[in-house]
Design a protein around this motif. Structure first.
Motif, short mmCIF file in Angstrom:
data_model
loop_
_atom_site.label_atom_id
_atom_site.label_comp_id
_atom_site.label_asym_id
_atom_site.label_seq_id
_atom_site.Cartn_x
_atom_site.Cartn_y
_atom_site.Cartn_z
N VAL A 149 0.84 -1.21 0.00
CA VAL A 149 0.00 0.00 0.00
C VAL A 149 0.87 1.25 0.00
N ILE A 150 1.91 1.25 0.81
CA ILE A 150 2.83 2.40 0.84
C ILE A 150 3.48 2.61 -0.52
N LEU A 151 3.94 1.52 -1.15
CA LEU A 151 4.55 1.64 -2.48
C LEU A 151 3.55 2.18 -3.50
N LEU A 152 2.32 1.71 -3.46
CA LEU A 152 1.31 2.21 -4.39
C LEU A 152 1.07 3.70 -4.20
N ILE A 153 1.04 4.15 -2.96
CA ILE A 153 0.85 5.58 -2.68
C ILE A 153 2.04 6.39 -3.20
N VAL A 154 3.25 5.89 -2.96
CA VAL A 154 4.45 6.60 -3.43
C VAL A 154 4.46 6.69 -4.95
N TRP A 155 4.14 5.59 -5.63
CA TRP A 155 4.14 5.61 -7.10
C TRP A 155 3.07 6.56 -7.62
N ALA A 156 1.91 6.59 -6.98
CA ALA A 156 0.85 7.50 -7.42
C ALA A 156 1.29 8.96 -7.24
N ILE A 189 7.39 6.70 -15.27
CA ILE A 189 8.01 5.73 -14.36
C ILE A 189 7.06 5.43 -13.20
N GLY A 190 6.42 6.44 -12.67
CA GLY A 190 5.46 6.25 -11.57
C GLY A 190 4.31 5.34 -11.96
N PHE A 200 3.60 1.70 -10.44
CA PHE A 200 2.30 1.49 -9.81
C PHE A 200 1.64 0.23 -10.36
N VAL A 201 1.61 0.11 -11.67
CA VAL A 201 0.98 -1.06 -12.30
C VAL A 201 1.74 -2.33 -11.94
N GLY A 202 3.07 -2.26 -11.96
CA GLY A 202 3.88 -3.44 -11.61
C GLY A 202 3.64 -3.89 -10.18
N THR A 203 3.57 -2.97 -9.26
CA THR A 203 3.33 -3.30 -7.86
C THR A 203 1.93 -3.88 -7.69
N ILE A 262 0.13 -5.52 -9.96
CA ILE A 262 0.13 -6.87 -10.52
C ILE A 262 0.83 -7.84 -9.58
N PHE A 263 1.95 -7.43 -9.00
CA PHE A 263 2.67 -8.27 -8.04
C PHE A 263 1.78 -8.63 -6.85
N ALA A 264 1.07 -7.64 -6.34
CA ALA A 264 0.19 -7.88 -5.18
C ALA A 264 -0.95 -8.83 -5.54
N LEU A 265 -1.53 -8.67 -6.71
CA LEU A 265 -2.62 -9.55 -7.12
C LEU A 265 -2.15 -10.98 -7.34
N VAL A 266 -1.00 -11.15 -7.97
CA VAL A 266 -0.45 -12.49 -8.19
C VAL A 266 -0.14 -13.16 -6.86
N ARG A 267 0.45 -12.42 -5.95
CA ARG A 267 0.79 -12.97 -4.63
C ARG A 267 -0.47 -13.35 -3.85
N ARG A 268 -1.50 -12.52 -3.94
CA ARG A 268 -2.75 -12.83 -3.24
C ARG A 268 -3.41 -14.08 -3.81
#
Length: 55
Positions: A6-13, A31-32, A36-39, A41-47
């Motif tokens: 969540v923190i990474l998503l906020i920073v990228w946004a 780059i942001g 954001f999209v990469g993070t 996707i990573f979170a969804l795959v992990r979940r």
């Protein structure tokens, strides 16, 4: 782990918004958005991997 994502998503946004707000930093917005999209996707795959293990 969820807190870090969540923190990474906020920073990228924030980076994307700053990049679009400042004309010369369009590259920062791109780059942001990519990070954001990469993070996300990573979170969804992990979940989804966790759900399959528990079933």
């Amino acid at each position: 782990m969820l807190t870090v994502i969540v923190i990474l998503l906020i920073v990228w946004a924030i980076l994307a918004v700053v990049g679009f707000a400042i004309k010369g930093l369009l590259w920062l917005a791109i780059i942001g958005i990519i990070l954001f999209v990469g993070t996300l996707i990573f979170a969804l795959v992990r979940r989804n991997a966790r759900r399959k293990k528990s079933v």
